[in-house]
Design an enzyme around this catalytic site. Structure first.
Site, PDB file in Angstrom:
ATOM      1  N   ASP A 130       0.878  -1.172   0.000  1.00 28.78           N
ATOM      2  CA  ASP A 130       0.000   0.000   0.000  1.00 28.78           C
ATOM      3  C   ASP A 130       0.913   1.220   0.000  1.00 28.78           C
ATOM      4  O   ASP A 130       2.040   1.123  -0.483  1.00 28.78           O
ATOM      5  CB  ASP A 130      -0.948  -0.037   1.205  1.00 28.78           C
ATOM      6  CG  ASP A 130      -2.268   0.680   0.945  1.00 28.78           C
ATOM      7  OD1 ASP A 130      -2.226   1.840   0.509  1.00 28.78           O
ATOM      8  OD2 ASP A 130      -3.337   0.090   1.172  1.00 28.78           O
ATOM      9  N   HIS A 164       1.353   1.751  -3.300  1.00 33.25           N
ATOM     10  CA  HIS A 164       0.296   2.550  -3.927  1.00 33.25           C
ATOM     11  C   HIS A 164       0.739   3.990  -4.163  1.00 33.25           C
ATOM     12  O   HIS A 164       0.129   4.697  -4.948  1.00 33.25           O
ATOM     13  CB  HIS A 164      -0.972   2.524  -3.066  1.00 33.25           C
ATOM     14  CG  HIS A 164      -1.702   1.223  -3.123  1.00 33.25           C
ATOM     15  ND1 HIS A 164      -2.893   0.999  -2.467  1.00 33.25           N
ATOM     16  CD2 HIS A 164      -1.412   0.061  -3.765  1.00 33.25           C
ATOM     17  CE1 HIS A 164      -3.300  -0.247  -2.695  1.00 33.25           C
ATOM     18  NE2 HIS A 164      -2.417  -0.827  -3.465  1.00 33.25           N
TER      19      HIS A 164
END
Length: 339
Positions: A130, A164
């Site tokens: 992430d 991310h």
């Protein structure tokens, strides 16, 4: 998983399968039904927490209200959720760390600096599932009530692989983020390079951000992204229809629940093999304010698109787009200077 991996996993782990999704037990399926806000169960009966405990995933290392912290020369990997989470801390140095999670790990952030003061992150490597290096300060009303910003942060000489976002502000930034310098970073294969995100209901102000000297290559989404219509999904995971539904909703009046991003300088950035060079998407009731882009060279499939921005300086920015316009300014962009 491939069929052979799936079969092996079920044999070794047991558990319960529901609609081709594996859970460790039936309690985890029950917990999922309470998740009205992403992966956090909304439970009013305290007795249920023990029932759904197997669903809950802690962060790996969580410092709260501490001072004078040094993390140096350590590898942190395979956390259940966020890897490193200092909160309400002061005087934190993270030097020469390796932070790793599988690229597919849900909420497998590298470091989330939340409501901390005086932070240095240097010579670190991130390869996670992430956001990699993320600034936060609480979510919605609890974050605003706490009212402790993340401030006085330096991120220097770091490398990010999967993630991310390489450097990220938000989306939980309700207490504010200010006085942050990012310099000499390298992002290789990161979903988004520089990522600023929030949504209505957060409130908070992100301001006085200075980014100087970022190289990025093989970025499958945006090199630079401001997304004030963030919907909780990773870049590229949301459909155009989902985004359009939020953008077409009636704009409320600006209030304490309206996030603000302003006074940001980004310069000396190089990007190669990017999907979309730059995307600004502010709120109509609170536009992205006073952003300077200087000495930037990006080669991308698509160029730069600016929406809902007030006070934009584009100074020696070279976008080489394979298709479409290199620069596109929507009518909602005001006060633009281009050199």
């Amino acid at each position: 998983m491939a069929p052979s991996q799936w079969k092996k996993h079920l044999k070794e782990k047991g558990g319960v399968v529901d609609n081709d999704i594996w859970y460790p037990d039936s309690a985890s399926i029950l917990a999922q039904t309470y998740c009205l806000d992403q992966n956090v169960p909304v439970i009013t009966d305290d007795s249920l927490w023990q029932v759904v405990k197997s669903f809950l995933r802690p962060v790996m290392l969580h410092f709260v209200g501490c001072k004078n912290i040094l993390l140096e020369g350590v590898t942190f990997e395979n956390s259940p959720a966020w890897n490193l989470h200092p909160m309400c801390c002061e005087n934190l140095i993270m030097n020469n760390l390796n932070v790793r999670n599988p690229w597919y790990s849900q909420n497998g952030d590298g470091v989330d600096v939340e409501s901390c003061k005086n932070v240095v992150i240097c010579h670190c490597s991130f390869d996670v599932g992430d956001d990699a290096i993320c600034m936060k300060s609480g979510k919605d009303k609890p974050g605003r009530d706490r009212g402790i910003p993340t401030e006085n942060v330096v991120v220097d000489d770091c490398v990010v692989y999967h993630g991310h976002g390489g450097f990220v502000c938000g989306s939980e930034m309700s207490g504010g983020i200010k006085n942050v310098e990012v310099r000499n970073n390298l992002y290789i294969g990161t979903d988004v390079g520089l990522r600023f995100k929030s949504t209505r209901g957060r409130g908070g102000v992100v301001e006085n951000i200075y980014i100087n000297g970022v190289n990025m290559v093989n970025i499958p989404n945006e090199g630079l992204l401001f997304d004030l219509f963030y919907g909780g999904k990773g870049a590229g995971e949301e459909t155009e229809e989902e985004l359009a539904a939020r953008m077409n909703a009636e704009a409320p009046e600006a209030s304490e629940e309206t996030p603000a991003f302003k006074n940001i300088v980004i310069e000396n950035v190089k990007g190669t093999n990017i999907k979309r060079a730059i995307y600004f998407n502010g709120l109509p009731e609170m536009k992205i304010q006073n952003v300077t882009l200087r000495n930037i060279v990006i080669s991308a499939d698509e160029g730069a698109l600016f929406r809902q921005t007030n006070g934009l300086i584009i100074d020696h920015v070279d976008i080489k787009a394979k298709k479409g316009e290199a620069f596109s300014l929507a009518p909602t962009v005001e006060n633009v200077q281009i050199n």
